[in-house]
Design a protein around this motif. Structure first.
Motif, PDB file in Angstrom:
ATOM      1  N   LEU A   1       3.246  10.326  -1.186  1.00  0.00           N
ATOM      2  CA  LEU A   1       3.878   9.959  -0.077  1.00  0.00           C
ATOM      3  C   LEU A   1       4.845   8.755  -0.131  1.00  0.00           C
ATOM      4  N   TYR A   2       5.631   8.514   0.796  1.00  0.00           N
ATOM      5  CA  TYR A   2       6.470   7.402   0.645  1.00  0.00           C
ATOM      6  C   TYR A   2       6.169   6.726   1.926  1.00  0.00           C
ATOM      7  N   TRP A   3       6.272   5.237   1.838  1.00  0.00           N
ATOM      8  CA  TRP A   3       5.959   4.524   2.895  1.00  0.00           C
ATOM      9  C   TRP A   3       6.617   3.069   2.954  1.00  0.00           C
ATOM     10  N   ARG A   4       6.942   2.461   3.848  1.00  0.00           N
ATOM     11  CA  ARG A   4       7.519   1.297   3.938  1.00  0.00           C
ATOM     12  C   ARG A   4       6.379  -0.209   3.789  1.00  0.00           C
ATOM     13  N   GLU A   5       6.987  -0.852   2.832  1.00  0.00           N
ATOM     14  CA  GLU A   5       6.163  -2.175   2.794  1.00  0.00           C
ATOM     15  C   GLU A   5       6.568  -3.148   3.702  1.00  0.00           C
ATOM     16  N   ASP A   6       5.584  -3.445   4.461  1.00  0.00           N
ATOM     17  CA  ASP A   6       6.132  -4.797   5.349  1.00  0.00           C
ATOM     18  C   ASP A   6       6.177  -6.064   4.675  1.00  0.00           C
ATOM     19  N   SER A   7       7.272  -6.651   4.495  1.00  0.00           N
ATOM     20  CA  SER A   7       7.213  -7.920   3.598  1.00  0.00           C
ATOM     21  C   SER A   7       6.547  -8.925   4.206  1.00  0.00           C
ATOM     22  N   SER A   8       6.338  -8.945   5.557  1.00  0.00           N
ATOM     23  CA  SER A   8       5.591 -10.245   6.028  1.00  0.00           C
ATOM     24  C   SER A   8       4.089  -9.891   5.702  1.00  0.00           C
ATOM     25  N   ASN A   9       3.671  -8.883   5.255  1.00  0.00           N
ATOM     26  CA  ASN A   9       2.218  -8.633   5.219  1.00  0.00           C
ATOM     27  C   ASN A   9       2.021  -9.228   3.585  1.00  0.00           C
ATOM     28  N   LYS A  10       2.854  -9.937   3.112  1.00  0.00           N
ATOM     29  CA  LYS A  10       2.682 -10.268   1.793  1.00  0.00           C
ATOM     30  C   LYS A  10       2.947 -11.783   1.780  1.00  0.00           C
ATOM     31  N   LYS A  11       3.379 -12.329   3.132  1.00  0.00           N
ATOM     32  CA  LYS A  11       3.347 -13.704   3.150  1.00  0.00           C
ATOM     33  C   LYS A  11       1.772 -14.117   3.593  1.00  0.00           C
ATOM     34  N   ALA A  12       1.303 -15.114   3.039  1.00  0.00           N
ATOM     35  CA  ALA A  12      -0.091 -15.583   3.496  1.00  0.00           C
ATOM     36  C   ALA A  12       0.032 -16.689   4.498  1.00  0.00           C
ATOM     37  N   ASP A  13       0.672 -16.116   5.716  1.00  0.00           N
ATOM     38  CA  ASP A  13       0.819 -16.991   6.743  1.00  0.00           C
ATOM     39  C   ASP A  13      -0.059 -16.989   7.936  1.00  0.00           C
ATOM     40  N   TYR A  14      -0.299 -15.393   8.235  1.00  0.00           N
ATOM     41  CA  TYR A  14      -1.345 -15.206   9.114  1.00  0.00           C
ATOM     42  C   TYR A  14      -2.670 -15.205   8.787  1.00  0.00           C
ATOM     43  N   LEU A  15      -3.761 -15.726   9.399  1.00  0.00           N
ATOM     44  CA  LEU A  15      -5.057 -15.448   8.916  1.00  0.00           C
ATOM     45  C   LEU A  15      -5.357 -14.211   8.330  1.00  0.00           C
ATOM     46  N   ARG A  16      -4.968 -13.160   9.048  1.00  0.00           N
ATOM     47  CA  ARG A  16      -5.429 -11.912   8.761  1.00  0.00           C
ATOM     48  C   ARG A  16      -4.657 -11.377   7.179  1.00  0.00           C
ATOM     49  N   ASN A  17      -3.413 -11.892   7.048  1.00  0.00           N
ATOM     50  CA  ASN A  17      -2.821 -11.627   5.721  1.00  0.00           C
ATOM     51  C   ASN A  17      -3.618 -12.583   4.605  1.00  0.00           C
ATOM     52  N   VAL A  18      -3.897 -13.763   5.127  1.00  0.00           N
ATOM     53  CA  VAL A  18      -4.813 -14.435   3.921  1.00  0.00           C
ATOM     54  C   VAL A  18      -5.939 -13.813   3.619  1.00  0.00           C
ATOM     55  N   LEU A  19      -6.665 -13.236   4.675  1.00  0.00           N
ATOM     56  CA  LEU A  19      -7.879 -12.526   4.211  1.00  0.00           C
ATOM     57  C   LEU A  19      -7.641 -11.272   3.445  1.00  0.00           C
ATOM     58  N   ARG A  20      -6.604 -10.639   3.604  1.00  0.00           N
ATOM     59  CA  ARG A  20      -6.177  -9.437   2.927  1.00  0.00           C
ATOM     60  C   ARG A  20      -5.938  -9.772   1.603  1.00  0.00           C
ATOM     61  N   LEU A  21      -5.163 -10.947   1.372  1.00  0.00           N
ATOM     62  CA  LEU A  21      -4.406 -11.083   0.126  1.00  0.00           C
ATOM     63  C   LEU A  21      -5.428 -11.938  -0.751  1.00  0.00           C
ATOM     64  N   ASN A  22      -6.075 -12.913  -0.238  1.00  0.00           N
ATOM     65  CA  ASN A  22      -6.782 -14.073  -1.036  1.00  0.00           C
ATOM     66  C   ASN A  22      -8.188 -13.858  -0.768  1.00  0.00           C
ATOM     67  N   VAL A  23      -8.869 -13.659   0.366  1.00  0.00           N
ATOM     68  CA  VAL A  23     -10.146 -13.658   0.453  1.00  0.00           C
ATOM     69  C   VAL A  23     -10.789 -12.473   0.322  1.00  0.00           C
ATOM     70  N   LEU A  24     -10.487 -11.199   0.798  1.00  0.00           N
ATOM     71  CA  LEU A  24     -11.336 -10.004   0.863  1.00  0.00           C
ATOM     72  C   LEU A  24     -11.434  -9.568  -0.821  1.00  0.00           C
ATOM     73  N   PRO A  25     -10.200  -9.494  -1.651  1.00  0.00           N
ATOM     74  CA  PRO A  25     -10.198  -8.780  -2.914  1.00  0.00           C
ATOM     75  C   PRO A  25     -11.550  -9.525  -3.805  1.00  0.00           C
ATOM     76  N   PRO A  26     -11.536 -10.661  -3.992  1.00  0.00           N
ATOM     77  CA  PRO A  26     -12.762 -11.168  -4.850  1.00  0.00           C
ATOM     78  C   PRO A  26     -14.043 -10.789  -4.284  1.00  0.00           C
ATOM     79  N   PHE A  27     -14.064 -10.847  -2.788  1.00  0.00           N
ATOM     80  CA  PHE A  27     -15.390 -10.396  -1.923  1.00  0.00           C
ATOM     81  C   PHE A  27     -15.828  -8.893  -2.229  1.00  0.00           C
TER      82      PHE A  27
END
Lengths: 436, 436
Positions: free
Chosen positions: A176-202
């Motif tokens: 399947l193809y989908w669009r990556e939302d570039s703002s999801n890669k910016k760790a500026d919202y708390l949700r993005n920080v969780l997704r990018l930095n906190v949850l992977p090691p957890f």
């Protein structure tokens, strides 16, 4: 994943079967997979895409992508562009909250106008874990930890039990193809920080955490409903309705364990936050009182009397003239002549325009009000209706009724009246929708 | 931090004032700061250090460090070396669980032998957040999310409201020395992964998370006690004691909302896990039954009869001969002649050895049992005592009594009997301690 979803729908969400579903489709991984799956399962679907104009050209490309996806599936597509920043500023909301409000309001419009049965979204288990941690980081109670609702009125989240990893694997497997939302890669919202930095090691250190969260939230939901049951039992034991509000029986309250905690549960929904002052009323002299922004709690011998701080009388009735298409006070409501009725929901009813007398009046319900609940024979006291619906004191107090000649047309948000309903002989249908 | 702790102790932990405190001191940052603070606040303290022999030379250096710290403070120090790995293997425990059991058991011994009032530990708010996430990652319920207890019988955690950052700043400001545990730097335990990799980005993105957690856990504790209240109310409404066990009144249970959830709450503590089978009993014919490992639930007209699956009769009484110093069945208990009494706790009592008749008998309590609660005038039925203590069905069922001539000497774990207590005329004191 198709089989697993099919099983989940037939066991837990069987009401969806054969229904027409409006998919909230951003063009991202989750909603693309959801669209693919529901199409494979032969649902009648349409895609709705909001362009929030937050990422310039990228936003427009997302929109194009969703339109093409719908074309390739030969299904309907709806798009709308919002000036999110302006709306946020006007309504003093965060950008995220503004986008959320715009989105769900517009989805509901499309759903009604094009007669979809449900709105479905691509929320999944990882979203749930993120939400859990976000609520925790802001301070919450039991309810705030029970998770994203799989079914919330007409919004359903069929892939909530699935993890992001499962969804990603499936998308890759199916090319399947989908669009990556570039703002999801910016760790500026708390949700993005969780997704990018906190949850992977957890998740790496505790691989079962998502399944554990689901198990935990099941327990928490059960606990929450036990508390609701208990409180409604406590209400029947200690609270009594009076014309001006409610009385709380101090002696009966004191017979129960954790008296102060219960008093807090009873009074905090009315805005009382000074826990100590409220508790002290139990022991104080008659005449002593405590105020919240909206209510007063008065000690009177063995009861506490809870009353609303009186509003100006003239604000209590709101009139709707013939052919008026909306009101903005006490809430926003739209009135529209239409040809064909749709689903009655908590926010929309259909009435026979020739059965009603103008001006219609919107007012708070009163002790003694009676109506003929839609779909039932005979009449019912509103107070009895609320009791059967197990409404809390606070919710009851906030209820408005729409009346014609002082007869109830609609217990707004709850139930239309049978007397004004659309039937075979109806010539003019009036659709009434509460929009805030 | 000194002032803040002083305030916290005087407001929340005032029972500590003037007491003799045994500090669990690993030599790490938290316990070193705790020791420093309590000394500054003029508490009479002693340091207890466990050497778990898990890190060779480093473990021995930690021990030396704590001994020197105590010397520099001119306070008592107690050390003990454990073969943790061996104990873990023998008892089929994880190393961490083994260390925990060994530690608290030994602290309690020292506390009693050297007449300290309380054991204090250096747990802080970051530990609480870690524990929350660990429990979440394993799947838990409301109780498991309510956090580390600040007061747990005689173990108190005075710096639980403080964050690791506060503690570290304070230690640096005061130029304190402490030992770094090298195993804390290895991301092998889940707790270490959380501390090293998960929580730093989380706390950075949500700086208020620790305060929010405390607020959240306060709400969760309140919710939990409401549920306890509700269930004890439900018990009085639907459960009745009978000689063989309990009956659950089906009609009364069905009058309550969420009947199935309540039935689950009532039966799950007895090991019933097949929720569906248990629910079906409500509608099944008389005679139908469901088993847990230890109990049977039998449908009999309008009640469910809950009984223990009978053990062999001969296992039900356990004898203690004169001068016997311990028993290992039905639980471990030590008996010791001593000169001076200490504090009575839930696990330790002191009796006048000349008032009792051997053999003592340990047996389950029975309907009809009566005792003279320590410190009260007159006698009380055990069933009444348990009701006043709000014991759940399951806890009641697990209760043992120590008897002399079939008179109750001790409701084990709850209350000694007044008739056998140590008084002015006592010549021989027997200390009885349940150790498992």
């Amino acid at each position: 994943m198709i089989k697993k979803l099919e099983k989940h729908i037939s066991e837990q969400l069987s009401f969806l079967q054969g229904k027409k579903l409006l998919i909230a489709c951003s063009g991202g991984l989750d909603s693309v997979v959801l669209s693919y799956l529901l199409r494979q399962l032969k649902f009648e679907i349409g895609l709705a895409h909001c362009n929030f104009s937050l990422r310039g050209k990228e936003s427009d490309q997302d929109e194009e992508f969703v339109v093409e996806l719908a074309d390739s599936y030969s299904v309907a597509v709806y798009t709308e562009t919002f000036d999110t920043k302006k709306f946020a500023k006007e309504h003093k909301l965060s950008t995220q909250m503004a986008a959320r409000q715009l989105r769900y309001h517009w989805f509901e419009e499309i759903r009604q106008d094009f007669t979809y049965d449900y709105i479905v979204t691509g929320h999944h288990a990882d979203d749930d874990l993120e939400t859990f941690l976000i609520n925790l980081s802001r301070g919450t109670g039991l309810k705030g930890l029970t998770g994203i609702q799989e079914i919330n009125e007409l919004v359903v989240r069929p892939i909530l039990p699935f993890t992001r990893a499962e969804i990603l694997n499936f998308a890759k497997e199916k090319n399947l193809y989908w669009r990556e939302d570039s703002s999801n890669k910016k760790a500026d919202y708390l949700r993005n920080v969780l997704r990018l930095n906190v949850l992977p090691p957890f998740k790496e250190a505790a691989p079962g955490v998502i399944a554990s969260l689901q198990k935990t939230q099941k327990h928490l939901k059960d606990s929450y409903s036990l508390i609701e049951d208990y409180l409604s039992l406590v209400y029947t034991l200690v609270v009594q309705e009076i014309p001006e509000g409610y009385t709380i029986n101090i002696d009966k309250l004191k017979e129960l364990p954790n008296t102060n905690a219960l008093l807090y549960e009873i009074t905090s929904p009315f805005g009382f936050t000074d826990f100590k002052a409220v508790s002290e009323l139990l022991e104080s002299q008659s005449g002593k009182q405590v105020f919240s922004e909206t209510h007063r709690l008065l000690k009177d011998r063995n009861v506490l009397i809870l009353t609303e701080i009186s509003e100006k009388k003239e604000e209590k009735e709101f009139y709707i003239k013939k052919n008026q298409i909306k009101i903005t006070k006490p809430f926003q409501m739209e009135l529209k002549s239409i040809d064909k009725i749709g689903n009655i929901t908590s926010s929309t009813i259909y009435v026979d325009n020739d059965k009603i007398d103008y001006p219609l009046v919107v007012r708070k319900w009163q002790e003694g009000d009676v109506f003929f609940p839609f779909g039932m024979k005979g009449k019912k006291k509103l107070s009895k209706f609320f009791k059967d619906e197990k409404l809390s004191l606070v919710r009851k107090e906030k209820i408005w009724v729409l009346t014609s000649n002082n007869q109830i047309v609609w217990v707004v948000g709850y139930r239309p009246d049978d007397r004004f309903k659309v039937d075979d002989k109806t010539k003019n249908i009036l659709k009434v929708t509460r929009t805030t």
